[in-house]
Motif scaffolding. Structure first.
Motif, PDB file in Angstrom:
ATOM      1  N   ALA A  63      17.268  10.399  45.169  1.00  0.00           N
ATOM      2  CA  ALA A  63      17.875  11.636  44.668  1.00  0.00           C
ATOM      3  C   ALA A  63      17.619  12.773  45.659  1.00  0.00           C
ATOM      4  O   ALA A  63      16.978  13.758  45.326  1.00  0.00           O
TER       5      ALA A  63
ATOM      6  N   ASN B 168      10.032  10.816  38.657  1.00  0.00           N
ATOM      7  CA  ASN B 168      10.862  10.501  39.828  1.00  0.00           C
ATOM      8  C   ASN B 168      10.656  11.549  40.925  1.00  0.00           C
ATOM      9  O   ASN B 168      10.471  12.721  40.625  1.00  0.00           O
TER      10      ASN B 168
ATOM     11  N   THR C 179      12.586  15.513  41.767  1.00  0.00           N
ATOM     12  CA  THR C 179      13.213  16.020  40.546  1.00  0.00           C
ATOM     13  C   THR C 179      12.544  17.307  40.073  1.00  0.00           C
ATOM     14  O   THR C 179      13.134  18.065  39.329  1.00  0.00           O
ATOM     15  N   TYR C 180      11.313  17.544  40.506  1.00  0.00           N
ATOM     16  CA  TYR C 180      10.638  18.778  40.096  1.00  0.00           C
ATOM     17  C   TYR C 180      10.073  19.421  41.355  1.00  0.00           C
ATOM     18  O   TYR C 180       9.383  18.766  42.125  1.00  0.00           O
TER      19      TYR C 180
ATOM     20  N   ARG D 168      22.397  10.678  41.782  1.00  0.00           N
ATOM     21  CA  ARG D 168      21.620  11.864  41.388  1.00  0.00           C
ATOM     22  C   ARG D 168      21.352  12.784  42.575  1.00  0.00           C
ATOM     23  O   ARG D 168      20.641  13.773  42.448  1.00  0.00           O
TER      24      ARG D 168
ATOM     25  N   VAL E  76      12.732  12.634  34.589  1.00  0.00           N
ATOM     26  CA  VAL E  76      13.499  13.539  35.441  1.00  0.00           C
ATOM     27  C   VAL E  76      13.415  14.997  34.986  1.00  0.00           C
ATOM     28  O   VAL E  76      14.051  15.862  35.570  1.00  0.00           O
TER      29      VAL E  76
END
Ligand SMILES: Cc1cc2nc3c(=O)[nH]c(=O)nc-3n(C[C@H](O)[C@H](O)[C@H](O)COP(=O)(O)OP(=O)(O)OC[C@H]3O[C@@H](n4cnc5c(N)ncnc54)[C@H](O)[C@@H]3O)c2cc1C
Lengths: 320, 247
Positions: A255, A155, A158-159, A276, A119
């Protein structure tokens, strides 16, 4: 030395998650002071050189339609060869269905430590430590990879995919492919829908919606938001909605930037898969519903009255 | 025909997740342990169904862990399965666990190896693929349907954006998820017979771990919910747009 990024093609197009992964990989390459290279398996109608705009310098393309379907054994063999050729020390996949089928095999093939579900960027001073979700999103672990070659699966959501100035050269990769032991009989794609794990906005509903005949209210809201739809486990178990919409500890973990939970009580197993999400909106007629404790915004009230109004209010602002 | 089902223990889904020893160890205090749901509901139950359809099927369960795993293995045996094997070593990373399972599988001449989709504690989703690579077998991940005619299997598996139906000849490794079977509860006869089914304890082989957990961290608590009146959905839309900036 290099960081090797697996760029996934689906239906001939570069996947959105691949752009996130390239940005992530390019950043790690910069921190390690090595080059970021991409590996593409199968044919594509997209112009691969545009991947330079996300930070890779070189793209290794095994341009062969035999690779258009993901097959863990042949993918592992080809990627392992490329790792050897490029002396890659880190291989990156998205933590999606494809990543889950290929990364473990590759880990054994290369004796490369694998961390799945990262993450954040790894910490590279004093070792190589990756932060990942554990307990289905209820906690994080910081995991050291102790092998020479390393593998991370990232994941989704997440970026961020970051555009930069840059160009990439494309190098064709020639390989031999042995006939697969797996014979594909049919492929059924769910067309036109936004994949749940990639969606920025997810509209999710539970037993509070009373029955499948009422789901028009949910899909209606999802439509104006360009969102994917999800549901709680009992809803999928009762076949009100398809199984792949079930989110939570025993379903899909997501997420998104925005998660709507409508008529869902907020059981711990459900929260595990969605907590998340950046922003959570809860609509529930019970002021005591546990979900409110995990929410950013909440409305206490009847979903059947609120949803039509909310859908209209959003569609009004979208049209102005 | 021999099936090997990989089973692991995991904390009950309602267990409080907390850590001790400077956040380096999972806090076992008061935690109930269960069979990892994917292993139980889908992998094991589908194997049992195959045995019910064909008496020539033998089911072995395998777990990697110390003696505190035995109650979980007995519980799995109560559902079905002929015997269990426990590799007597504290489980480490997935590479280590897969090395141990592969070693046992090598000598057992299994036609089919089932794992759950992932464990609900470490969420690696990697044991199946690793075992398959150790044994050089085909790996079918995230299967939702599994049928068998003699040595040919027809499997439906999840792929990105849909599903794929494929045919493979045994032996293979399959990771199982929702759709494969319906969860069952053990009956009295099963529970009684589980007590006398063989649980073989074998010693581990020497294998490496390639990763190790330094420490854990809990996510930050939410600041608190902002409530909006039910007759004022416009205010929610405004907040999502102007404050949270997400629509
Ligand atoms: C091992 C295990 C694993 C599990 N894994 C998962 C998982 O992965 N995902 C998951 O979701 N669950 C999972 N569960 C189930 C979980 O414990 C809950 O039972 C489930 O999430 C409840 O679903 P729900 O909120 O839709 O239904 P309910 O708990 O029945 O809640 C319905 C909610 O709707 C509200 N409501 C009713 N009518 C209205 C209305 N008109 N307007 C607004 N609100 C209304 C009610 O106030 C209530 O809060 C698992 C359970 C176990 C034991």
């Amino acid at each position: 030395m290099s960081v090797l990024i697996f760029v996934e093609i689906a239906d001939g197009r570069i996947k959105k998650t691949a752009l996130e992964l390239i940005s992530y990989g390019a950043k790690i390459a910069e921190l390690l002071n090595v080059s970021a290279q991409a590996v593409v398996l199968g044919t594509t109608q997209d112009d691969l050189s545009q991947l330079g705009n996300y930070g890779v310098k070189k793209i290794i393309h095994a341009d062969n339609e035999k690779l258009n379907q993901v097959e863990a054994e042949s993918y592992t063999k080809i990627i392992a060869e490329i790792v050897e050729q490029t002396a890659a020390k880190l291989v990156l996949f998205s933590n999606n269905i494809t990543g889950k089928s290929v990364a473990p095999r590759l880990s054994v093939r290369l004796k490369a430590g694998l961390v799945s579900g990262a993450v954040a960027l790894p910490r590279i001073t004093n070792g190589f430590v990756v932060k990942k979700t554990v307990f289905s999103g209820k906690a994080y672990a910081h995991v050291s990879i102790n092998s020479d070659v390393k593998i991370i699966t990232l994941n989704q959501n997440t970026y961020p995919a970051l555009a930069v100035e840059g160009t990439a050269v494309i190098e064709k990769f020639n390989f031999e492919i042995s006939t697969s032991k797996i014979k594909i009989i049919a492929i059924n794609k769910i067309s036109g829908e936004i994949p749940l794990t990639e969606a920025e906005i997810v509209v999710s509903a539970g037993r509070g919606l009373k029955g499948p005949e009422n789901w028009g209210l949910v899909t209606g809201l999802a439509k104006v938001l360009n969102a994917a739809t999800a549901c709680s486990r009992p809803v999928a178990d009762a076949n009100w909605r398809p199984h792949n919409e079930h989110v939570g500890q025993t379903g899909t973990t997501i997420a998104p930037t925005l998660y709507f939970a409508i008529g869902i009580s907020g059981a711990i197993q459900h929260l595990a898969g969605v907590n998340r999400s950046k922003v959570i909106v809860v609509i529930n007629k019970d002021a005591e519903a546990p979900f409110f404790k995990a929410a950013d915004y909440g409305i206490i009230g009847d979903a059947f009255e609120i949803l039509p109004k909310l859908t209209k209010a959003i569609s009004d602002i979208k049209n102005t | 025909m021999k099936i090997l089902v990989c089973v692991s223990k995991s904390p009950d889904t309602t267990a409080k997740v907390a850590f001790t020893d400077n956040n380096t160890k999972f806090d076992n205090n008061g935690v109930q342990w269960i069979i990892n749901p994917y292993d139980e509901w889908y992998a094991l139950v589908r194997a049992i169904e195959l045995k019910e359809a064909n008496a020539a099927v033998t089911i072995h369960l395998i777990t990697v862990g110390l003696a505190d795993t035995d109650p979980i293995i007995r519980k799995a045996l109560a559902l079905g399965g002929d015997e269990a094997i426990r590799v007597n070593v504290e489980s480490q990373d997935s590479f280590f666990i897969a090395s141990q399972i592969a070693e046992v599988a090598k000598t057992g001449s299994y036609d089919l190896i089932f794992t759950g989709k992932e464990t609900i504690d470490f969420n690696g989703s990697s044991i199946g693929g690793m075992v398959a690579e150790f044994l050089q077998l085909p790996y079918i991940s995230l299967a939702t349907k599994f049928d068998l005619k003699e040595s040919v299997t027809t499997i439906t598996k999840e792929i990105e954006g849909g599903e794929e139906i494929c045919e493979v000849v045994l032996p293979i490794v399959v990771s199982c998820q929702k759709g494969m079977a319906e969860a069952r509860i053990p009956n009295m006869r099963g529970i009684m017979s589980a007590r006398t089914k063989p649980l073989k304890v074998v010693e581990p082989v020497i294998a490496n771990s390639l990763t190790s957990i330094d420490n854990f961290e809990l996510p930050p608590a939410k600041a608190g919910v902002k409530l909006i009146a039910a007759d004022n959905v416009e205010e929610l839309v405004r907040l999502l747009r102007e404050e949270a900036k997400v629509i």
